[in-house]
Design a protein around this motif. Structure first.
Motif, PDB file in Angstrom:
ATOM      1  N   ALA A  92     -27.396  36.995 -67.621  1.00 42.01           N
ATOM      2  CA  ALA A  92     -28.181  36.566 -66.466  1.00 42.01           C
ATOM      3  C   ALA A  92     -29.634  36.330 -66.881  1.00 42.01           C
ATOM      4  O   ALA A  92     -30.210  37.121 -67.618  1.00 42.01           O
ATOM      5  CB  ALA A  92     -28.108  37.608 -65.361  1.00 42.01           C
ATOM      6  N   TYR A  93     -30.211  35.231 -66.366  1.00 42.75           N
ATOM      7  CA  TYR A  93     -31.563  34.866 -66.766  1.00 42.75           C
ATOM      8  C   TYR A  93     -32.226  34.051 -65.658  1.00 42.75           C
ATOM      9  O   TYR A  93     -31.560  33.310 -64.929  1.00 42.75           O
ATOM     10  CB  TYR A  93     -31.530  34.052 -68.065  1.00 42.75           C
ATOM     11  N   GLY A  94     -33.518  34.165 -65.572  1.00 46.70           N
ATOM     12  CA  GLY A  94     -34.316  33.299 -64.715  1.00 46.70           C
ATOM     13  C   GLY A  94     -34.414  33.761 -63.276  1.00 46.70           C
ATOM     14  O   GLY A  94     -34.001  34.859 -62.913  1.00 46.70           O
ATOM     15  N   TYR A  95     -35.002  32.890 -62.452  1.00 46.88           N
ATOM     16  CA  TYR A  95     -35.210  33.184 -61.040  1.00 46.88           C
ATOM     17  C   TYR A  95     -33.907  33.577 -60.339  1.00 46.88           C
ATOM     18  O   TYR A  95     -33.868  34.512 -59.564  1.00 46.88           O
ATOM     19  CB  TYR A  95     -35.792  31.970 -60.305  1.00 46.88           C
ATOM     20  N   SER A  96     -32.846  32.830 -60.607  1.00 49.00           N
ATOM     21  CA  SER A  96     -31.579  33.042 -59.904  1.00 49.00           C
ATOM     22  C   SER A  96     -30.654  34.025 -60.609  1.00 49.00           C
ATOM     23  O   SER A  96     -29.610  34.374 -60.070  1.00 49.00           O
ATOM     24  CB  SER A  96     -30.851  31.705 -59.745  1.00 49.00           C
ATOM     25  N   GLN A  97     -31.029  34.459 -61.800  1.00 52.22           N
ATOM     26  CA  GLN A  97     -30.197  35.358 -62.606  1.00 52.22           C
ATOM     27  C   GLN A  97     -28.788  34.782 -62.800  1.00 52.22           C
ATOM     28  O   GLN A  97     -27.792  35.496 -62.762  1.00 52.22           O
ATOM     29  CB  GLN A  97     -30.141  36.758 -61.982  1.00 52.22           C
ATOM     30  N   ALA A  98     -28.726  33.502 -63.026  1.00 52.58           N
ATOM     31  CA  ALA A  98     -27.446  32.833 -63.275  1.00 52.58           C
ATOM     32  C   ALA A  98     -26.915  33.218 -64.649  1.00 52.58           C
ATOM     33  O   ALA A  98     -27.671  33.277 -65.620  1.00 52.58           O
ATOM     34  CB  ALA A  98     -27.620  31.319 -63.192  1.00 52.58           C
ATOM     35  N   LEU A  99     -25.626  33.475 -64.707  1.00 53.61           N
ATOM     36  CA  LEU A  99     -24.962  33.776 -65.973  1.00 53.61           C
ATOM     37  C   LEU A  99     -24.782  32.485 -66.772  1.00 53.61           C
ATOM     38  O   LEU A  99     -24.662  31.401 -66.204  1.00 53.61           O
ATOM     39  CB  LEU A  99     -23.606  34.419 -65.730  1.00 53.61           C
ATOM     40  N   ASP A 100     -24.714  32.612 -68.092  1.00 57.03           N
ATOM     41  CA  ASP A 100     -24.566  31.439 -68.967  1.00 57.03           C
ATOM     42  C   ASP A 100     -23.425  30.527 -68.524  1.00 57.03           C
ATOM     43  O   ASP A 100     -23.609  29.323 -68.358  1.00 57.03           O
ATOM     44  CB  ASP A 100     -24.320  31.871 -70.417  1.00 57.03           C
ATOM     45  N   GLY A 101     -22.237  31.090 -68.327  1.00 50.27           N
ATOM     46  CA  GLY A 101     -21.068  30.278 -67.998  1.00 50.27           C
ATOM     47  C   GLY A 101     -21.188  29.554 -66.673  1.00 50.27           C
ATOM     48  O   GLY A 101     -20.835  28.376 -66.554  1.00 50.27           O
ATOM     49  N   THR A 102     -21.702  30.229 -65.671  1.00 50.35           N
ATOM     50  CA  THR A 102     -21.857  29.611 -64.346  1.00 50.35           C
ATOM     51  C   THR A 102     -22.943  28.551 -64.389  1.00 50.35           C
ATOM     52  O   THR A 102     -22.812  27.486 -63.770  1.00 50.35           O
ATOM     53  CB  THR A 102     -22.196  30.686 -63.287  1.00 50.35           C
ATOM     54  N   TRP A 103     -24.018  28.824 -65.128  1.00 46.68           N
ATOM     55  CA  TRP A 103     -25.090  27.838 -65.272  1.00 46.68           C
ATOM     56  C   TRP A 103     -24.569  26.584 -65.968  1.00 46.68           C
ATOM     57  O   TRP A 103     -24.866  25.463 -65.555  1.00 46.68           O
ATOM     58  CB  TRP A 103     -26.266  28.438 -66.045  1.00 46.68           C
ATOM     59  N   GLU A 104     -23.779  26.759 -67.011  1.00 47.02           N
ATOM     60  CA  GLU A 104     -23.224  25.612 -67.732  1.00 47.02           C
ATOM     61  C   GLU A 104     -22.274  24.815 -66.841  1.00 47.02           C
ATOM     62  O   GLU A 104     -22.246  23.577 -66.893  1.00 47.02           O
ATOM     63  CB  GLU A 104     -22.527  26.088 -69.008  1.00 47.02           C
ATOM     64  N   GLU A 105     -21.501  25.501 -66.010  1.00 44.04           N
ATOM     65  CA  GLU A 105     -20.616  24.823 -65.052  1.00 44.04           C
ATOM     66  C   GLU A 105     -21.444  23.973 -64.083  1.00 44.04           C
ATOM     67  O   GLU A 105     -21.111  22.817 -63.802  1.00 44.04           O
ATOM     68  CB  GLU A 105     -19.804  25.871 -64.285  1.00 44.04           C
ATOM     69  N   TYR A 106     -22.529  24.545 -63.592  1.00 45.55           N
ATOM     70  CA  TYR A 106     -23.440  23.817 -62.696  1.00 45.55           C
ATOM     71  C   TYR A 106     -24.027  22.593 -63.399  1.00 45.55           C
ATOM     72  O   TYR A 106     -24.016  21.486 -62.848  1.00 45.55           O
ATOM     73  CB  TYR A 106     -24.550  24.772 -62.229  1.00 45.55           C
ATOM     74  N   GLN A 107     -24.535  22.780 -64.609  1.00 46.80           N
ATOM     75  CA  GLN A 107     -25.133  21.665 -65.347  1.00 46.80           C
ATOM     76  C   GLN A 107     -24.136  20.533 -65.547  1.00 46.80           C
ATOM     77  O   GLN A 107     -24.470  19.366 -65.372  1.00 46.80           O
ATOM     78  CB  GLN A 107     -25.635  22.143 -66.719  1.00 46.80           C
ATOM     79  N   LYS A 108     -22.919  20.890 -65.890  1.00 46.82           N
ATOM     80  CA  LYS A 108     -21.892  19.876 -66.140  1.00 46.82           C
ATOM     81  C   LYS A 108     -21.487  19.180 -64.844  1.00 46.82           C
ATOM     82  O   LYS A 108     -21.463  17.949 -64.781  1.00 46.82           O
ATOM     83  CB  LYS A 108     -20.674  20.536 -66.791  1.00 46.82           C
ATOM     84  N   GLU A 109     -21.189  19.957 -63.828  1.00 48.98           N
ATOM     85  CA  GLU A 109     -20.716  19.380 -62.562  1.00 48.98           C
ATOM     86  C   GLU A 109     -21.783  18.532 -61.883  1.00 48.98           C
ATOM     87  O   GLU A 109     -21.478  17.501 -61.293  1.00 48.98           O
ATOM     88  CB  GLU A 109     -20.267  20.502 -61.627  1.00 48.98           C
ATOM     89  N   GLN A 110     -23.030  18.965 -61.960  1.00 55.67           N
ATOM     90  CA  GLN A 110     -24.126  18.244 -61.308  1.00 55.67           C
ATOM     91  C   GLN A 110     -24.815  17.242 -62.242  1.00 55.67           C
ATOM     92  O   GLN A 110     -25.784  16.603 -61.853  1.00 55.67           O
ATOM     93  CB  GLN A 110     -25.153  19.245 -60.763  1.00 55.67           C
ATOM     94  N   ARG A 111     -24.334  17.141 -63.476  1.00 51.82           N
ATOM     95  CA  ARG A 111     -24.924  16.247 -64.489  1.00 51.82           C
ATOM     96  C   ARG A 111     -26.424  16.515 -64.646  1.00 51.82           C
ATOM     97  O   ARG A 111     -27.245  15.613 -64.602  1.00 51.82           O
ATOM     98  CB  ARG A 111     -24.669  14.789 -64.132  1.00 51.82           C
ATOM     99  N   ARG A 112     -26.734  17.802 -64.821  1.00 49.96           N
ATOM    100  CA  ARG A 112     -28.126  18.233 -64.960  1.00 49.96           C
ATOM    101  C   ARG A 112     -28.269  19.027 -66.244  1.00 49.96           C
ATOM    102  O   ARG A 112     -28.644  20.191 -66.238  1.00 49.96           O
ATOM    103  CB  ARG A 112     -28.541  19.066 -63.752  1.00 49.96           C
ATOM    104  N   GLY A 113     -27.944  18.388 -67.352  1.00 53.73           N
ATOM    105  CA  GLY A 113     -27.968  19.042 -68.657  1.00 53.73           C
ATOM    106  C   GLY A 113     -29.326  19.590 -69.059  1.00 53.73           C
ATOM    107  O   GLY A 113     -29.418  20.531 -69.833  1.00 53.73           O
ATOM    108  N   SER A 114     -30.401  19.028 -68.527  1.00 51.50           N
ATOM    109  CA  SER A 114     -31.731  19.509 -68.904  1.00 51.50           C
ATOM    110  C   SER A 114     -32.268  20.564 -67.924  1.00 51.50           C
ATOM    111  O   SER A 114     -33.392  21.043 -68.082  1.00 51.50           O
ATOM    112  CB  SER A 114     -32.718  18.338 -68.981  1.00 51.50           C
ATOM    113  N   ALA A 115     -31.472  20.926 -66.922  1.00 55.82           N
ATOM    114  CA  ALA A 115     -31.905  21.951 -65.954  1.00 55.82           C
ATOM    115  C   ALA A 115     -32.101  23.283 -66.672  1.00 55.82           C
ATOM    116  O   ALA A 115     -31.358  23.623 -67.591  1.00 55.82           O
ATOM    117  CB  ALA A 115     -30.878  22.092 -64.839  1.00 55.82           C
ATOM    118  N   ARG A 116     -33.122  24.028 -66.223  1.00 55.32           N
ATOM    119  CA  ARG A 116     -33.441  25.314 -66.852  1.00 55.32           C
ATOM    120  C   ARG A 116     -33.542  26.405 -65.790  1.00 55.32           C
ATOM    121  O   ARG A 116     -34.089  26.184 -64.711  1.00 55.32           O
ATOM    122  CB  ARG A 116     -34.774  25.216 -67.598  1.00 55.32           C
ATOM    123  N   ARG A 117     -33.061  27.568 -66.136  1.00 55.96           N
ATOM    124  CA  ARG A 117     -33.053  28.694 -65.199  1.00 55.96           C
ATOM    125  C   ARG A 117     -34.439  29.242 -64.931  1.00 55.96           C
ATOM    126  O   ARG A 117     -34.653  29.935 -63.948  1.00 55.96           O
ATOM    127  CB  ARG A 117     -32.143  29.815 -65.723  1.00 55.96           C
TER     128      ARG A 117
END
Length: 193
Positions: A92-117
């Protein structure tokens, strides 16, 4: 211009581009104070509310619980025998404390590869995406901060199984999140933007 001066200017420029203010706002108990001190936070949360329908006060209460509005927040280290470091409790990292795997799922699904936590705009968008899916999958109202926090903490599968029922401490924390969301909602209704 001397090489030393050029190198110094370049170093200062690079340092100013890469650094971020990850400290918490001064008064975390006052939504109006947070909005005044960090207007960018409010803009990011309003954009998430428009896009995903998650109210600002629900986002604020969840971020408060997860990171206390600290952009580069990380989970504590684990130790064996109280002294041997074993790494962090989770990814978990950042403002939202998103886990690596969930963050990567979000980046892929939303096509936001440069998004940062550690960017508030990306963190709130992630939170909106996650809670929107939670509403669709579990039927939790977007205004229900308590249930959303439980699903956010336990994951949607854990929430559906009711794993939080075996964690009295988590039930207490989720109630604090709900109470803070109510406080923030009433404060936001009364403060000038």
């Amino acid at each position: 211009m001397s090489r030393f001066l050029r190198a110094s200017i370049l170093l200062l420029l690079l340092a100013s581009c890469g650094s971020g203010n990850f400290s918490a706002p001064r008064d975390l108990d006052n939504a109006c104070s947070i909005v005044r001190e960090r207007p960018r936070y409010y803009s990011a949360m309003k954009a998430t509310e428009r896009k995903w329908g998650i109210p600002v006060h629900v986002q604020m209460a969840t971020i408060h619980q997860e990171s206390k509005f600290i952009g580069d927040a990380k989970t504590p280290h684990k130790f064996a025998l109280g002294i041997i470091p074993l790494g962090r409790q989770s990814s978990a990292y950042g403002y939202s404390q998103a886990l690596d795997g969930t963050w990567e799922e979000y980046q892929k699904e939303q096509r936001r590869g440069s998004a940062r936590r550690d960017r508030i705009d990306d963190a709130t968008d992630f939170m909106g995406w996650y809670m929107d899916q939670t509403e669709k999958g579990l039927g939790i109202s977007k205004w229900d901060a308590r249930a959303h926090y439980l699903a956010y903490h336990e994951g949607r599968t854990g929430y559906a199984r009711g794993t939080y029922n075996d964690k009295p401490w988590l039930l207490a924390v989720s109630q604090k999140v709900a109470d803070r969301a109510d406080l923030y909602r009433s404060q936001l209704a009364s403060c000038r933007r």
